[in-house]
Write a protein that holds these residues in place. Structure first.
Motif, short mmCIF file in Angstrom:
data_model
loop_
_atom_site.label_atom_id
_atom_site.label_comp_id
_atom_site.label_asym_id
_atom_site.label_seq_id
_atom_site.Cartn_x
_atom_site.Cartn_y
_atom_site.Cartn_z
N ILE A 58 0.90 -1.15 0.00
CA ILE A 58 0.00 0.00 0.00
C ILE A 58 0.94 1.20 0.00
O ILE A 58 1.73 1.37 0.93
N LEU A 59 0.89 1.99 -1.06
CA LEU A 59 1.89 3.05 -1.25
C LEU A 59 1.19 4.35 -1.59
O LEU A 59 -0.01 4.37 -1.88
N VAL A 60 1.94 5.42 -1.62
CA VAL A 60 1.44 6.61 -2.32
C VAL A 60 2.28 6.79 -3.58
O VAL A 60 3.43 6.37 -3.64
N GLU A 61 1.64 7.42 -4.56
CA GLU A 61 2.34 7.68 -5.80
C GLU A 61 2.42 9.18 -6.04
O GLU A 61 1.46 9.91 -5.85
N LEU A 62 3.60 9.62 -6.46
CA LEU A 62 3.81 11.01 -6.85
C LEU A 62 4.26 11.00 -8.30
O LEU A 62 5.16 10.26 -8.68
N VAL A 63 3.58 11.77 -9.12
CA VAL A 63 3.79 11.70 -10.57
C VAL A 63 4.43 12.99 -11.05
O VAL A 63 3.92 14.09 -10.77
N ALA A 64 5.52 12.86 -11.80
CA ALA A 64 6.16 14.04 -12.39
C ALA A 64 5.25 14.60 -13.48
O ALA A 64 4.66 13.84 -14.26
N THR A 65 5.11 15.90 -13.53
CA THR A 65 4.22 16.48 -14.54
C THR A 65 4.95 16.77 -15.85
O THR A 65 4.33 17.15 -16.83
N THR A 66 6.27 16.60 -15.87
CA THR A 66 7.00 16.74 -17.14
C THR A 66 7.51 15.37 -17.56
O THR A 66 7.70 14.48 -16.72
#
Ligand code: ATP
Ligand code: MG
Length: 320
Positions: free
Chosen positions: A10-18
């Motif tokens: 169970i994780l969190v995800e952070l997504v690069a916008t570029t």
């Protein structure tokens, strides 16, 4: 009715916008989004209205509570989530490259999820669920793998069933002991759900038909091959059925396979025939890619029915 259990990250995800290759320069990110392949899978099952639970471990931090709140909202039994006071919830940082492939940076192996162990709550869930879904990622760390394999032994001993999505990112393929565990799970698999080239992980054969024959000969009852924007195929001893992807605007493909898998498994266990379940899963995968964030695109049964009504108006709707 069957209750579906999964075990794992169970994780969190952070997504690069570029777009670009990895994280060696400062850049804008969006998130945190609730994530982790087993968590997305089980959220999809819960959202469809079926009984589902997850065994996992998070830190007593905002990232952990973000996930618990979302899974609770979507009807998932979270009694098997252990909240570790002095540890942190794992993170996945994702950046899309120019060619559409993804660079991942995982902190999973250093997070609360890596020290998952058998708790009384987890043991109780193993006794109350009749189907287990295993993701290959959950087999990559010894703690999670031990719990997943214990759940497998207990659920199979009671006559339960197993679905298996290898979900192997190149980043984890070298994890010690992973291959042996993958084979142990494959040997007991009823529904196998590889994506693309994962079909060839367990076969010497280089052609699709040959690899499918090998897998069916092992006693696997159903194989569902996910093909991203090319759709999906279902194979059993009765033959094959291919389905084209539904036309949508792809915003973020991460999590499509898990939404697809949750839908297919839940509906098959509820007695929906393979081709109808494949159609519903294909719709869940398509809707998943239209939303940014891996768990943001899970669907209710009403949403799947509405989406499919426009595409196949002659089909009967499914009710939970
Ligand atoms: P992930 O591991 O990132 O969750 P995956 O690689 O396991 O995904 P995919 O094959 O990418 O799984 O996607 C699962 C299913 O979702 C596909 O088989 C298809 O039915 C649907 N799907 C995926 N991408 C698209 C798309 N661009 N358009 C329509 N449907 C899609
Ligand atoms: Mg994919």
């Amino acid at each position: 009715m069957s209750k579906i259990l999964t075990v794992g990250e169970i994780l969190v995800e952070l997504v690069a916008t570029t777009r670009g290759d990895g994280f060696r320069e400062p850049q804008p990110l969006v998130g945190p989004f609730p994530s982790g392949a087993p968590a997305i899978f089980v959220d999809q099952v819960g959202k469809l209205g079926y009984e589902a639970a997850i065994i996992g471990r998070v830190g007593d931090d905002d990232f952990g509570h973000l996930n618990i709140a979302r899974l609770t909202r979507d009807g998932v039994d979270i009694s098997g989530i252990d909240v570790a006071p002095d540890e942190v919830t794992g993170c996945a940082f994702v950046r899309y490259r120019e060619d559409g492939s993804r660079a991942f940076l995982f902190t999973m192996a250093q997070s609360a999820t890596a020290t998952l162990n058998l708790t009384p709550a987890a043991t109780a869930l193993m006794a109350s669920c009749d189907h287990l879904h295993i993701m290959g990622t959950a087999l990559s760390a010894p703690g999670m793998a031990n719990v997943a394999l214990e759940a497998l032994r207990r659920i199979k001993a009671r006559g339960g069933t197993l679905s298996f999505d290898p979900n192997i990112r190149p980043e984890i393929l070298g994890a010690p002991g992973l291959r042996v565990r993958l084979l142990e799970v494959l040997d007991q698999t009823d529904i196998f759900m590889p994506s693309g080239d994962e079909l060839f992980l367990f076969s010497e054969r280089a052609d699709e038909a040959g690899a499918i024959d090998d897998l069916l000969a092992r006693g696997i009852r159903e194989i569902v091959l996910k093909r991203g924007a090319e759709g999906a195929s279902h194979f059993s001893v009765e033959g094959r059925h291919d389905i084209a992807a539904l036309s949508v605007r792809e915003v973020d493909p991460t999590g499509a396979g898990d939404s697809f898998g949750g839908t297919f498994v839940a509906l098959r266990l509820a007695g929906v025939p393979p081709v109808a379940a494949l159609r519903q899963a294909n719709a869940a995968g398509a809707l998943a890619v239209t939303r940014q964030g891996p768990m943001e695109g899970t669907s209710t049964q009403a949403a799947l029915n509405a989406f499919l009504k426009d595409t196949f108006p002659e089909d009967a709707e499914i009710s939970t």
